[in-house]
Motif scaffolding. Structure first.
Motif, short mmCIF file in Angstrom:
data_model
loop_
_atom_site.label_atom_id
_atom_site.label_comp_id
_atom_site.label_asym_id
_atom_site.label_seq_id
_atom_site.Cartn_x
_atom_site.Cartn_y
_atom_site.Cartn_z
N ASN A 206 -10.35 1.80 13.20
CA ASN A 206 -9.70 1.15 12.06
C ASN A 206 -8.52 0.25 12.42
O ASN A 206 -7.49 0.27 11.75
N GLU B 7 1.63 8.38 16.33
CA GLU B 7 0.76 8.84 15.26
C GLU B 7 1.59 9.48 14.15
O GLU B 7 1.25 9.36 12.97
N GLN B 8 2.67 10.14 14.55
CA GLN B 8 3.51 10.81 13.56
C GLN B 8 4.18 9.80 12.62
O GLN B 8 4.45 10.12 11.47
N ALA C 98 -0.20 4.10 8.18
CA ALA C 98 -1.60 3.91 7.80
C ALA C 98 -2.45 5.06 8.31
O ALA C 98 -3.67 5.02 8.22
N ASN C 99 -1.80 6.08 8.88
CA ASN C 99 -2.52 7.24 9.42
C ASN C 99 -3.49 6.89 10.53
O ASN C 99 -4.56 7.49 10.64
N LEU C 100 -3.14 5.93 11.33
CA LEU C 100 -4.04 5.55 12.42
C LEU C 100 -3.71 6.37 13.66
O LEU C 100 -2.77 7.16 13.66
N LEU C 101 -4.48 6.15 14.72
CA LEU C 101 -4.18 6.76 16.01
C LEU C 101 -3.71 5.65 16.95
O LEU C 101 -4.50 5.13 17.74
N LYS D 240 0.83 -1.21 0.00
CA LYS D 240 0.00 0.00 0.00
C LYS D 240 0.86 1.26 0.00
O LYS D 240 0.54 2.25 -0.63
N GLN D 241 1.96 1.21 0.75
CA GLN D 241 2.82 2.37 0.85
C GLN D 241 3.54 2.63 -0.48
O GLN D 241 3.62 3.77 -0.91
#
Lengths: 343, 519
Positions: B414, B386-387, B391-394, B251-252
């Motif tokens: 997610n 988070e940084q 996958a831009n998750l928290l 995906k990346q």
């Protein structure tokens, strides 16, 4: 051959909690040195008292809470809290003032909420505000910078003042004075204009004399923390730019009665607040976008409190007010997950 | 590595990621070596994502190199072949490389050292073949994604109706700092990789191909350029991407090269992209052009715990201890053995486990490079996790919810988009084993789903039975009613006639019986 197992990832970055906190202290050193240069021994004595009281009170409350004492003290978070509060206090503050503020910060604002990571408010700022509300006289008696008063106190004299309240022969007046922000507030009330007020020797190139250099050093320390990836740029940039912006608008509108944007940045605790206090991870926002809103709120509130509020500096109140809104901001600034459509 | 490549312009960025120091130098010093045939090969029946294979040979059978040993009828599966000639000495449970440390069914071959091939039919002219036939050949060759996921490749070569593929992305971005088996494979066998690319393009009916390669692989880059010139294969673009973990994630890499994101719960094919690893394409080329099933792979044997780090080509089923021995053995301070890299690999409790298709690296680490995990401290909500999350998750919120066992919340945040790359746990200043919390939450949710499915089936069965019984009863009642009505509703004449007819039927039967009795 048999091997021990562990779960992935199998390596860890060097930025561990205790080192992180030590880096913060390291970044505070230039600013602390500048304060010492301009305000004398009192700055260092405050730090020593604050750190000692912080460790003792944290050990005490941990024993009561039946939590491990040494491993907790070792994380250096109490050290940072104590240091931040100590450099925010007047350099000749009596010892009990420092001790009271620090112990309140550690015991009530930190440990009674559950310790590191669980406190909704910045402990150092809680300690500061408790002192400011309870002891307004002691908290506003700042020492004039050495270069202004021409007097420098020896270590012994300073200790006598702090521990025994033995004032020098000619008393307070020669030594102490208002902070530049305080001065502006009171003089404006006396219907003077800003250019008139700024002729006072208390003011330097940009902010207050001495203060501006401390501010500059905090800025350097803060940049070091950003470079080391210990804090992200979002919060300080948001704090400072929002403050610059709102100050600029009012300055354009009436430069006789509203101080210049750069004065606001280099006066009082603005730079210390932007890089070291607003960036406290526990009580601030977590997402990058959230940090921008959070920081902007602090910048604007600080300006509002400074200009129209009852206190000369507003960083502490602004930070605490924004601490309250941090979870709310976090809720609305969640990042968009990879692969989720933009709606 | 001496020089860095210039990164292509116009690339995109995924959130976060980590730039690691290079650990390649040691293991790329030597060419890929072939491991001598070991005495014994242990072949797990499941080395891929999908259905476990069933053996088609039995103990005592003599097998030839390349002979089919086990297969499955399931679409998502990959057959297992004999890597060399020998005798089947066991089909039994054996320890396999799996994070659980459990055993699984394996076929054990005692090799005869002759390495005799079974019959083969190479297909040099694949472009004249039917596409589905080619896919079948690739499936029958047991080829799976060799980048580490081990998903059957033939499935990925079949986009299915309704999806048009416009780009084939070749994953040559090995992002884990210790692994370089793909790098070495490209340096030495670039031409065959390009043939693999061409076969994949033919299967997918796509023209455009982009090879994503990291900027710390100049030798591989040069080899590919040379091979493109030599073979004259067109429409292949080399894209140099920045070295940043986990760029090698499918995906990346897609995001970096195209700027597109694979939709949540979707496939790359949904946005017209198919992504294959270079090792996989090499295997595809071998399977079609030489009719060689997947029997071996290149694996990076490295780490400070191994005396001579290098890349080795070895048969599947080779005990890992043989690989270590071949590379000079362990150093005295070796402490942990990983299959895979130091970020996503899993720790093995023993080296008496076989090499499997997914194993791209064997990392023997010392306490110095793979330190013991520290004691977790409280989360300070710093947001560093988070940084770095690609996958831009928290991650921090997921951690709180997983810890509080609020699994619904983890799904809402997610959880299943987490690729377990480990970036969050790597940077966490409080040393919280974040990924472990996510695995736990995922497993709990999976168990719950299975339980729900089971109870759903039971309930459906029960309800179906109830409906069936009711229906039967109703039908009976209706029939009775009909019969009654038939009797009541008809007039006397027809009744009489019916009775008459019945009597006559009885009479006729009686006569017949009498007749048969007399005869």
């Amino acid at each position: 051959m048999r091997f021990n197992t562990a779960t992935s990832p199998h390596d860890h970055s060097q930025n561990k909690l205790d080192r992180l906190m030590l880096h913060v202290v390291l970044a505070l050193l230039p600013g602390t040195a500048a304060l010492y240069w301009y305000f004398g021994w009192g700055v260092l004595i405050n730090i020593v008292i604050a750190v000692a009281v912080a460790w003792i009170s944290e050990a005490f409350i941990l024993l009561i809470r039946q939590r491990p004492v040494f491993t907790t003290l070792k994380d250096n978070s109490a050290l940072v809290t104590a240091w931040l509060l100590a450099i925010a206090l007047p350099p000749l503050a009596p010892w009990w003032l420092t001790a009271l503020g620090v112990s309140f910060a550690i015991v009530f604002a930190k440990q009674l909420y559950g310790g590191l990571g669980y406190n909704p408010f910045n402990p150092a700022m809680i300690g500061y505000v408790v002192l400011l509300i309870s002891f307004p006289l002691e908290m506003t008696q700042w020492l004039a910078p050495v270069s202004v008063s021409g007097e420098s106190l020896s270590l012994q004299q300073t200790m006598q003042i702090i521990f025994f309240h033995q004032l020098p022969v000619d008393g307070w007046d020669a030594l102490s004075g208002a902070t530049p922000l305080d001065k502006i507030k009171t003089e404006l009330a006396l219907l003077k204009t800003i250019p008139e007020i700024k002729t006072d020797p208390l003011f330097g190139y940009l902010g207050g004399r001495g203060w501006e250099w401390a501010g500059f050093c905090y800025l350097l320390g803060g940049l070091y923390l950003i470079y080391k990836k210990i804090i992200s740029w979002h919060t300080p940039v948001a704090v400072l730019s929002s403050m610059l912006f709102i100050a600029f608008v009012f300055y354009l509108f009436d430069s006789e009665h509203y101080a210049s944007p750069l004065f606001h940045i280099f006066a009082g605790g603005a730079l210390l607040g932007a890089f070291f206090i607003a960036t406290d991870p526990v009580s601030s926002c977590t997402s990058s976008r959230g940090k921008l809103f959070y920081g902007a709120g602090i910048g604007v509130l600080t300006y509002v409190i400074r200009t129209w509020g009852g206190y000369p500096d507003g960083i502490a109140f602004a930070v605490l007010l924004m601490n309250m809104s941090a979870p709310f901001i976090d809720y609305y600034t969640k990042p968009r997950v990879y692969g989720l459509s933009k709606q | 590595m001496s020089k860095q490549l210039t990164i292509n312009r116009g690339l995109h960025r995924f959130n976060g990621g980590i730039h690691f120091a290079d650990e390649h130098a040691e293991s790329t010093r030597h060419v890929i070596a072939s491991l001598p045939i070991p005495d014994k090969l242990i072949l797990p029946l499941k080395q891929h994502i999908g259905e476990t294979c069933k053996p088609v040979v039995s103990v005592g059978d003599q097998v030839l190199k390349g002979q089919l040993l086990a297969e499955s009828e399931n679409y998502i599966s990959a057959p297992i072949h004999a890597p060399t000639s020998g005798i089947i000495i066991a089909i039994a449970d054996h320890e396999v490389p799996h994070p659980s440390g459990l055993t699984a069914p394996c076929i054990v071959i005692k090799t005869d050292g002759e390495d005799r091939w079974c019959e083969r039919e190479p297909i040099p002219d694949y472009r004249s073949m039917d596409r589905s036939h080619l896919r079948n050949l690739i499936r029958n060759a047991g080829i799976v994604g060799l980048g580490g996921a081990a998903f059957p490749s033939s499935v990925k070569l079949n986009p299915g109706p309704g999806r048009t593929i416009n780009t084939l992305i070749v994953n040559a971005a090995e992002c884990e700092p210790y692994i370089n088996c793909d790098d070495m494979l490209i340096r030495e066998r670039a031409v065959e990789i390009l043939h693999g690319v061409d076969i994949a393009r033919y299967c997918l009916k796509v023209k455009q191909c982009k090879i994503g390669i990291e900027d710390n692989m100049p030798d591989a880059h040069a080899a590919l350029q040379k091979a493109i010139k030599e073979t004259g294969i067109e429409d292949i673009k080399l894209v140099v991407v920045p070295t940043r973990y986990p760029t090698g994630g499918e995906k990346q890499l897609i995001k970096v090269i195209t700027g597109l994101e694979v939709p949540k719960d979707g496939l790359p094919a949904d946005i017209g992209i198919v992504c294959h690893n270079v090792g996989t394409l090499y295997a595809i080329a071998r399977a079609i052009l030489h009719n060689e099933p997947l029997l071996s792979r290149v694996v990076t044997v490295t780490g400070k715990g191994i005396k001579q780090p290098r890349n080795v080509e070895a048969f599947f089923g080779t005990p890992l201890s043989e690989l270590a021995k071949f590379c000079g053995g362990y150093t005295h301070d070796v402490s942990r053995l990983l299959m895979g890299g130091h970020m996503m690999g899993f720790a093995l409790h023993s080296d008496e486990l076989p090499l499997v298709k997914a194993a791209n690296c064997l990392l023997a680490g010392t306490p110095d490079e793979l330190p013991e995990p520290g004691k977790p401290k409280p989360c300070i909500r710093c947001g560093m996790c988070e940084q770095v999350c690609p996958a831009n998750l928290l991650p921090q919120q997921l951690y709180w919810y997983a810890k509080a066992k609020e699994f619904d919340k983890t799904e809402e945040f997610n959880l299943f988009d987490c690729i377990e790359c480990g970036c969050c746990a790597y940077v966490c200043p409080s040393e919280i084993p974040l990924v472990q919390y996510y695995r736990y939450a995922k497993a709990e949710i999976a168990t719950k789903v299975r339980k729900r499915e089971k109870s759903d089936i039971a309930r459906q069965r029960f309800e179906f039975r109830k409906v069936r019984l009711e229906r039967e009863q109703q039908e009976k009642a209706e029939q009775m009613q009909k019969r009654k009505e038939a009797l009541r509703g008809s007039d006397d004449n027809s009744k009489q006639a019916a009775i008459q007819a019945a009597l006559e039927r009885v009479k006729a039967k009686k006569e017949e019986r009498a007749k048969t009795q007399t005869e």
